[in-house]
Motif scaffolding. Sequence first.
Motif, PDB file in Angstrom:
ATOM      1  N   GLU A 141      31.531 -23.058  25.638  1.00  0.00           N
ATOM      2  CA  GLU A 141      30.855 -23.504  26.404  1.00  0.00           C
ATOM      3  C   GLU A 141      29.435 -23.652  25.688  1.00  0.00           C
ATOM      4  N   ASN A 142      28.246 -24.505  25.918  1.00  0.00           N
ATOM      5  CA  ASN A 142      27.674 -24.742  25.215  1.00  0.00           C
ATOM      6  C   ASN A 142      26.487 -24.249  25.408  1.00  0.00           C
ATOM      7  N   GLY A 143      25.074 -23.587  24.052  1.00  0.00           N
ATOM      8  CA  GLY A 143      24.727 -22.187  23.485  1.00  0.00           C
ATOM      9  C   GLY A 143      25.209 -21.511  22.197  1.00  0.00           C
ATOM     10  N   THR A 144      24.547 -20.083  22.654  1.00  0.00           N
ATOM     11  CA  THR A 144      24.572 -19.527  21.535  1.00  0.00           C
ATOM     12  C   THR A 144      25.651 -18.286  21.660  1.00  0.00           C
ATOM     13  N   VAL A 145      26.568 -18.483  20.194  1.00  0.00           N
ATOM     14  CA  VAL A 145      27.369 -16.602  20.493  1.00  0.00           C
ATOM     15  C   VAL A 145      26.869 -16.616  18.989  1.00  0.00           C
ATOM     16  N   VAL A 146      27.271 -15.203  19.696  1.00  0.00           N
ATOM     17  CA  VAL A 146      27.254 -14.478  17.616  1.00  0.00           C
ATOM     18  C   VAL A 146      28.197 -13.374  17.524  1.00  0.00           C
ATOM     19  N   LEU A 147      27.933 -13.931  16.701  1.00  0.00           N
ATOM     20  CA  LEU A 147      29.083 -13.439  16.089  1.00  0.00           C
ATOM     21  C   LEU A 147      28.834 -11.596  14.737  1.00  0.00           C
ATOM     22  N   ARG A 148      29.576 -10.813  15.159  1.00  0.00           N
ATOM     23  CA  ARG A 148      29.604  -9.518  14.750  1.00  0.00           C
ATOM     24  C   ARG A 148      30.489  -8.740  13.469  1.00  0.00           C
ATOM     25  N   ALA A 149      30.131  -8.264  12.488  1.00  0.00           N
ATOM     26  CA  ALA A 149      31.061  -8.062  11.509  1.00  0.00           C
ATOM     27  C   ALA A 149      30.869  -7.246  11.289  1.00  0.00           C
ATOM     28  N   THR A 150      31.709  -5.758  11.275  1.00  0.00           N
ATOM     29  CA  THR A 150      32.102  -4.647  10.569  1.00  0.00           C
ATOM     30  C   THR A 150      32.195  -4.449   9.981  1.00  0.00           C
ATOM     31  N   GLN A 151      31.940  -2.737   9.201  1.00  0.00           N
ATOM     32  CA  GLN A 151      33.455  -2.712   8.372  1.00  0.00           C
ATOM     33  C   GLN A 151      32.724  -1.154   8.699  1.00  0.00           C
ATOM     34  N   ALA A 152      33.232  -0.358   8.124  1.00  0.00           N
ATOM     35  CA  ALA A 152      33.164   1.217   8.589  1.00  0.00           C
ATOM     36  C   ALA A 152      33.087   1.820   7.116  1.00  0.00           C
ATOM     37  N   GLY A 153      32.786   1.213   5.938  1.00  0.00           N
ATOM     38  CA  GLY A 153      32.347   2.259   4.793  1.00  0.00           C
ATOM     39  C   GLY A 153      33.681   3.598   4.326  1.00  0.00           C
ATOM     40  N   ASN A 154      33.258   4.135   3.418  1.00  0.00           N
ATOM     41  CA  ASN A 154      34.946   5.027   2.997  1.00  0.00           C
ATOM     42  C   ASN A 154      33.883   6.045   2.432  1.00  0.00           C
ATOM     43  N   GLU A 155      34.951   6.208   1.201  1.00  0.00           N
ATOM     44  CA  GLU A 155      34.534   7.837   0.883  1.00  0.00           C
ATOM     45  C   GLU A 155      32.979   7.465  -0.603  1.00  0.00           C
ATOM     46  N   ASN A 156      32.912   6.367  -0.378  1.00  0.00           N
ATOM     47  CA  ASN A 156      31.703   5.880  -1.350  1.00  0.00           C
ATOM     48  C   ASN A 156      30.779   4.690  -1.114  1.00  0.00           C
ATOM     49  N   TYR A 157      31.456   4.749   0.695  1.00  0.00           N
ATOM     50  CA  TYR A 157      30.623   3.221   0.944  1.00  0.00           C
ATOM     51  C   TYR A 157      29.852   3.322   2.192  1.00  0.00           C
ATOM     52  N   LEU A 158      28.634   3.279   2.451  1.00  0.00           N
ATOM     53  CA  LEU A 158      28.466   3.505   4.161  1.00  0.00           C
ATOM     54  C   LEU A 158      28.379   2.155   5.031  1.00  0.00           C
ATOM     55  N   ALA A 211      26.453  -6.618  10.511  1.00  0.00           N
ATOM     56  CA  ALA A 211      25.940  -7.631  10.361  1.00  0.00           C
ATOM     57  C   ALA A 211      25.767  -8.793  11.753  1.00  0.00           C
ATOM     58  N   ASP A 212      24.728  -9.339  12.219  1.00  0.00           N
ATOM     59  CA  ASP A 212      25.300 -10.564  13.387  1.00  0.00           C
ATOM     60  C   ASP A 212      25.170 -11.867  13.000  1.00  0.00           C
ATOM     61  N   TYR A 213      25.861 -13.184  12.823  1.00  0.00           N
ATOM     62  CA  TYR A 213      25.529 -14.561  12.643  1.00  0.00           C
ATOM     63  C   TYR A 213      25.586 -14.405  13.984  1.00  0.00           C
ATOM     64  N   ALA A 214      24.403 -15.872  13.953  1.00  0.00           N
ATOM     65  CA  ALA A 214      24.201 -16.583  15.188  1.00  0.00           C
ATOM     66  C   ALA A 214      24.991 -17.988  15.311  1.00  0.00           C
ATOM     67  N   VAL A 215      26.020 -18.804  16.041  1.00  0.00           N
ATOM     68  CA  VAL A 215      26.815 -20.573  16.062  1.00  0.00           C
ATOM     69  C   VAL A 215      26.086 -20.839  17.411  1.00  0.00           C
ATOM     70  N   THR A 216      25.207 -21.873  17.308  1.00  0.00           N
ATOM     71  CA  THR A 216      24.893 -22.733  17.710  1.00  0.00           C
ATOM     72  C   THR A 216      25.750 -24.130  18.274  1.00  0.00           C
ATOM     73  N   SER A 217      26.033 -23.901  20.151  1.00  0.00           N
ATOM     74  CA  SER A 217      27.521 -24.796  20.003  1.00  0.00           C
ATOM     75  C   SER A 217      26.616 -26.318  20.973  1.00  0.00           C
ATOM     76  N   ALA A 218      27.483 -26.862  20.806  1.00  0.00           N
ATOM     77  CA  ALA A 218      27.156 -27.813  21.809  1.00  0.00           C
ATOM     78  C   ALA A 218      28.354 -29.229  21.822  1.00  0.00           C
ATOM     79  N   LEU A 219      28.341 -29.584  23.257  1.00  0.00           N
ATOM     80  CA  LEU A 219      29.161 -30.921  23.531  1.00  0.00           C
ATOM     81  C   LEU A 219      28.856 -31.747  22.654  1.00  0.00           C
ATOM     82  N   ILE A 220      29.678 -32.629  22.051  1.00  0.00           N
ATOM     83  CA  ILE A 220      29.503 -33.971  21.170  1.00  0.00           C
ATOM     84  C   ILE A 220      30.507 -35.201  21.828  1.00  0.00           C
ATOM     85  N   ASN A 221      29.293 -35.484  22.355  1.00  0.00           N
ATOM     86  CA  ASN A 221      30.230 -37.118  23.237  1.00  0.00           C
ATOM     87  C   ASN A 221      31.029 -37.869  21.974  1.00  0.00           C
TER      88      ASN A 221
END
Length: 158
Positions: free
Chosen positions: A127-144, A148-158
């Motif tokens: 549906e029309n509007g904003t969708v927020v995508l969430r990227a996650t990475q759990a880290g490991n023994e060397n990385y925290l 990160a969130d990313y917004a995508v806007t959608s609209a119906l194209i005629n």
Amino acid sequence: MCSSDLAALNLGLSGLRQTYDGSPKRVTVTGAVTPVSTTYNGGTAAPVNAGSYAVRVVPLDANYSGSAEGTLVIDKAGQTLTVTAASNVATVTSTPVSASSSSGLPVTLTVASGRASLANGQLTVSENGTVVLRATQAGNENYLPATADYAVTSALIN
């Protein structure tokens, strides 16, 4: 030579707090006027991975006395997440989406808000509007961990 005849070295250590970057981490020895032996947890190889390591420095020349001890702490590194997707999409059509991390570790991508679905690297907005995508990475023994969130806007194209 008796121990009172030895020249005393006032050895010191610096660089005891560093951040993981995939390369060996060595401490800096101060006050050495002769070659010294530096060990990390009893071995001679400088550590690479995040963690705490006991450091000991002693002179190699038998004419000198003194030592220095400390703890080298290698902190986990931060990481950056990148989402690759169009910022504007047509409603009800699929568009490619992907996510990556600066660490090279795998990233999980989910829909955090909005009416959309993710499947096989494709985002479909229902549906029309904003969708927020969430990227996650759990880290490991060397990385925290990272998010990160990313917004995508959608609209119906005629």
